[in-house]
Design a protein around this motif. Sequence first.
Motif, PDB file in Angstrom:
ATOM      1  N   GLU A 238      -1.083  43.951   2.747  1.00  0.00           N
ATOM      2  CA  GLU A 238      -0.351  44.505   1.604  1.00  0.00           C
ATOM      3  C   GLU A 238      -0.367  43.539   0.428  1.00  0.00           C
ATOM      4  N   ALA A 239      -0.377  42.215   0.736  1.00  0.00           N
ATOM      5  CA  ALA A 239      -0.374  41.204  -0.324  1.00  0.00           C
ATOM      6  C   ALA A 239      -1.664  41.230  -1.134  1.00  0.00           C
ATOM      7  N   GLN A 240      -2.720  41.766  -0.534  1.00  0.00           N
ATOM      8  CA  GLN A 240      -4.007  41.828  -1.234  1.00  0.00           C
ATOM      9  C   GLN A 240      -3.972  42.806  -2.406  1.00  0.00           C
ATOM     10  N   PHE A 241      -2.975  43.672  -2.418  1.00  0.00           N
ATOM     11  CA  PHE A 241      -2.926  44.689  -3.466  1.00  0.00           C
ATOM     12  C   PHE A 241      -1.773  44.468  -4.438  1.00  0.00           C
ATOM     13  N   LYS A 242      -1.256  43.217  -4.470  1.00  0.00           N
ATOM     14  CA  LYS A 242      -0.198  42.903  -5.422  1.00  0.00           C
ATOM     15  C   LYS A 242      -0.732  42.968  -6.847  1.00  0.00           C
ATOM     16  N   GLU A 243       0.158  43.103  -7.795  1.00  0.00           N
ATOM     17  CA  GLU A 243      -0.213  43.208  -9.196  1.00  0.00           C
ATOM     18  C   GLU A 243      -1.023  41.990  -9.634  1.00  0.00           C
ATOM     19  N   GLY A 244      -2.129  42.203 -10.303  1.00  0.00           N
ATOM     20  CA  GLY A 244      -2.947  41.092 -10.802  1.00  0.00           C
ATOM     21  C   GLY A 244      -4.038  40.653  -9.844  1.00  0.00           C
ATOM     22  N   THR A 245      -4.016  41.211  -8.614  1.00  0.00           N
ATOM     23  CA  THR A 245      -5.042  40.818  -7.639  1.00  0.00           C
ATOM     24  C   THR A 245      -6.345  41.565  -7.944  1.00  0.00           C
ATOM     25  N   THR A 246      -7.446  40.808  -7.934  1.00  0.00           N
ATOM     26  CA  THR A 246      -8.755  41.425  -8.200  1.00  0.00           C
ATOM     27  C   THR A 246      -9.443  41.766  -6.886  1.00  0.00           C
ATOM     28  N   HIS A 247     -10.298  42.784  -6.936  1.00  0.00           N
ATOM     29  CA  HIS A 247     -11.023  43.230  -5.748  1.00  0.00           C
ATOM     30  C   HIS A 247     -12.512  43.277  -6.063  1.00  0.00           C
ATOM     31  N   PRO A 248     -13.332  42.726  -5.146  1.00  0.00           N
ATOM     32  CA  PRO A 248     -14.772  42.609  -5.413  1.00  0.00           C
ATOM     33  C   PRO A 248     -15.439  43.924  -5.787  1.00  0.00           C
ATOM     34  N   SER A 249     -15.098  44.994  -5.091  1.00  0.00           N
ATOM     35  CA  SER A 249     -15.778  46.266  -5.362  1.00  0.00           C
ATOM     36  C   SER A 249     -15.472  46.754  -6.773  1.00  0.00           C
ATOM     37  N   VAL A 250     -14.198  46.584  -7.185  1.00  0.00           N
ATOM     38  CA  VAL A 250     -13.813  47.007  -8.534  1.00  0.00           C
ATOM     39  C   VAL A 250     -14.470  46.105  -9.573  1.00  0.00           C
ATOM     40  N   GLU A 251     -14.438  44.781  -9.298  1.00  0.00           N
ATOM     41  CA  GLU A 251     -15.016  43.837 -10.246  1.00  0.00           C
ATOM     42  C   GLU A 251     -16.511  44.073 -10.413  1.00  0.00           C
ATOM     43  N   LYS A 252     -17.188  44.391  -9.294  1.00  0.00           N
ATOM     44  CA  LYS A 252     -18.628  44.629  -9.367  1.00  0.00           C
ATOM     45  C   LYS A 252     -18.937  45.841 -10.244  1.00  0.00           C
ATOM     46  N   THR A 253     -18.224  46.961  -9.981  1.00  0.00           N
ATOM     47  CA  THR A 253     -18.489  48.164 -10.779  1.00  0.00           C
ATOM     48  C   THR A 253     -18.045  47.967 -12.229  1.00  0.00           C
ATOM     49  N   LYS A 254     -17.004  47.151 -12.416  1.00  0.00           N
ATOM     50  CA  LYS A 254     -16.550  46.862 -13.777  1.00  0.00           C
ATOM     51  C   LYS A 254     -17.619  46.079 -14.538  1.00  0.00           C
ATOM     52  N   ALA A 255     -18.217  45.089 -13.826  1.00  0.00           N
ATOM     53  CA  ALA A 255     -19.275  44.295 -14.454  1.00  0.00           C
ATOM     54  C   ALA A 255     -20.487  45.158 -14.767  1.00  0.00           C
ATOM     55  N   GLU A 256     -20.841  46.046 -13.827  1.00  0.00           N
ATOM     56  CA  GLU A 256     -21.979  46.938 -14.056  1.00  0.00           C
ATOM     57  C   GLU A 256     -21.703  47.868 -15.230  1.00  0.00           C
TER      58      GLU A 256
ATOM     59  N   THR B  93     -10.305  54.176  -4.973  1.00  0.00           N
ATOM     60  CA  THR B  93     -10.381  53.712  -3.582  1.00  0.00           C
ATOM     61  C   THR B  93      -9.387  52.578  -3.339  1.00  0.00           C
ATOM     62  N   ILE B  94      -9.300  51.652  -4.290  1.00  0.00           N
ATOM     63  CA  ILE B  94      -8.363  50.534  -4.157  1.00  0.00           C
ATOM     64  C   ILE B  94      -6.931  51.041  -4.163  1.00  0.00           C
ATOM     65  N   GLU B  95      -6.638  52.025  -5.013  1.00  0.00           N
ATOM     66  CA  GLU B  95      -5.276  52.561  -5.077  1.00  0.00           C
ATOM     67  C   GLU B  95      -4.897  53.218  -3.743  1.00  0.00           C
ATOM     68  N   ARG B  96      -5.850  53.986  -3.172  1.00  0.00           N
ATOM     69  CA  ARG B  96      -5.577  54.591  -1.865  1.00  0.00           C
ATOM     70  C   ARG B  96      -5.361  53.509  -0.804  1.00  0.00           C
ATOM     71  N   SER B  97      -6.159  52.471  -0.864  1.00  0.00           N
ATOM     72  CA  SER B  97      -6.023  51.376   0.105  1.00  0.00           C
ATOM     73  C   SER B  97      -4.670  50.694  -0.045  1.00  0.00           C
ATOM     74  N   LYS B  98      -4.183  50.587  -1.293  1.00  0.00           N
ATOM     75  CA  LYS B  98      -2.878  49.948  -1.536  1.00  0.00           C
ATOM     76  C   LYS B  98      -1.760  50.778  -0.896  1.00  0.00           C
ATOM     77  N   ILE B  99      -1.830  52.099  -1.108  1.00  0.00           N
ATOM     78  CA  ILE B  99      -0.799  52.978  -0.534  1.00  0.00           C
ATOM     79  C   ILE B  99      -0.829  52.900   0.997  1.00  0.00           C
ATOM     80  N   ASN B 100      -2.052  52.920   1.546  1.00  0.00           N
ATOM     81  CA  ASN B 100      -2.177  52.841   3.005  1.00  0.00           C
ATOM     82  C   ASN B 100      -1.609  51.524   3.530  1.00  0.00           C
TER      83      ASN B 100
END
Length: 519
Positions: free
Chosen positions: A237-255, A173-180
């Motif tokens: 677009e800056a939100q998806f720069k390399e190294g930027t973390t995203h809450p939804s990904v971090e949450k599922t990663k933690a789970e 989802t984050i990757e699609r959002s980055k492309i968009n």
Amino acid sequence: MSSKHVLKTQVLWHLVIICCFSVSTVMAQNTTSPVTVSVTTPRRATFVAAKDYTGHLQPNAEVKVFANVSGKLVSIERQVGQSVTKGDVLAQSSAKEAALAVIRAESAFSSAQSQLTTTQASAQARVESQLAVAQETLMAAQATLVETKSLAEMRIRNQLTQAESAYKAAQATIERSKINAEQALQRAKVELDKNKLEFERNKALHEKQHISDSNFEAVERSFKVSQTRYEEAVVTEAQFKEGTTHPSVEKTKAELAVAQKVVESRGWEREIASAESKVTQAQASLNTAQKLVEAKSWEHEIAIAKAAVTQASEQLKLAQEQFSDATIKSTIDGIIATQHLKAGDYTQLASSPTGKPVFTVVAVDVLKAVWNMPAGDARRINNGDLVLISTDSGIRNIAGTVTFISPTVNPDNNTVLVHATVPNSENSIKPGTAITVSIKTGERKNVQLLPLRSVLNIQNGSGTIFVVEGNVARAKQVNVGGVHSGEIEVTSQLARGTQVIVDNQHRLEDGTAVSVRRD
């Protein structure tokens, strides 16, 4: 000489004499000695305002002493006015009525015996029922343990699989959002460049007045909107720069990490251990129930019922003793206030509707002050407040404590009934004494006071004082308030240490030379 000349001469001589007299008077005044005066300085005090009410004293405790048994009053041992202590014999009566108390005690004894019989019959069945419940609980815990051993590992591994899927989905989802976001930025850049060229072209035309203001403003708004959209696209677009973390990904990663740790630590084993613990607890409860059955614990309940029978038996013995005990005793320390019956009268118990006491004994070591006060005044006091009690006989300022404020208002006079306890350890005051109750209504601190004689010409809330400034008296107008025991309140602020003249003011005027008397 002519008469006119003589008249002029006499007038001139009179004027000369008057002038000489005036000069001599002024010279005499200038050479008069300073007036000797006494002075004081303003003092500060606190005033407590109080309001007085009339009332009377009552006994704080009043006990009606009844006979212990119904029957004829055969003798009187104490007289009205005598002091008594708790337990002192006051009179003797016959013991016929005490027979009824024995009957009641016998009834209670019979009831206790009946309860013992019931306990002996049912207690065992109840304890055995507890054993059956404990057995059912153990069986349920064992079944849960079997199910947990079968399914716990599978459920935990499924949770790990679900967590991995959720993490991958979030990444996608984050990757699609980055492309968009990148595409949106490109579109915003193209639109901005286009609108910028259009704006610059129209700006030149507008400066040459080839287009109207409204057309230019529309082009300018479009340019500014495209600028805003471009800036927003840059931020997105800056939100998806390399190294930027995203809450939804971090949450599922933690789970996912948690699920992995649960699997790695073999979390299903904890669930199995918990189920095994419940089995152990159920087994312990079953063991306890078995022991109660084996120990015949119902016998303890039977022992309690037997103790109740023993107690009822003792009460019966006590009633039987009272049957033979016809002594009437005081139940408090105090003074005999009234004798209601005489020797030969028939006594009855206090519970009887027609029963009369033998004596009334009042406690006088603490009295009760009783008075009525206006409902508006009653709102200013509370239970526990202190009041001062004075009697017509000259006893002053006894401290009392408010214990009762009636919740209702007397509609006849709009007053409220109030009680206060009053210590009387030396029996110096008598019940029925008329009293004056003083209640504090307010307090004013730091009030400025002068002797009443130092303030002159008091009228309409103001007056005149003389103060010493240097070696002369100066008149000063001041505002004044109430008079308190020879002193008057001055509401005008006077400087600290002001010397106020308190005597000989009749010899003073503003500017008169003075000498301060030193005591």
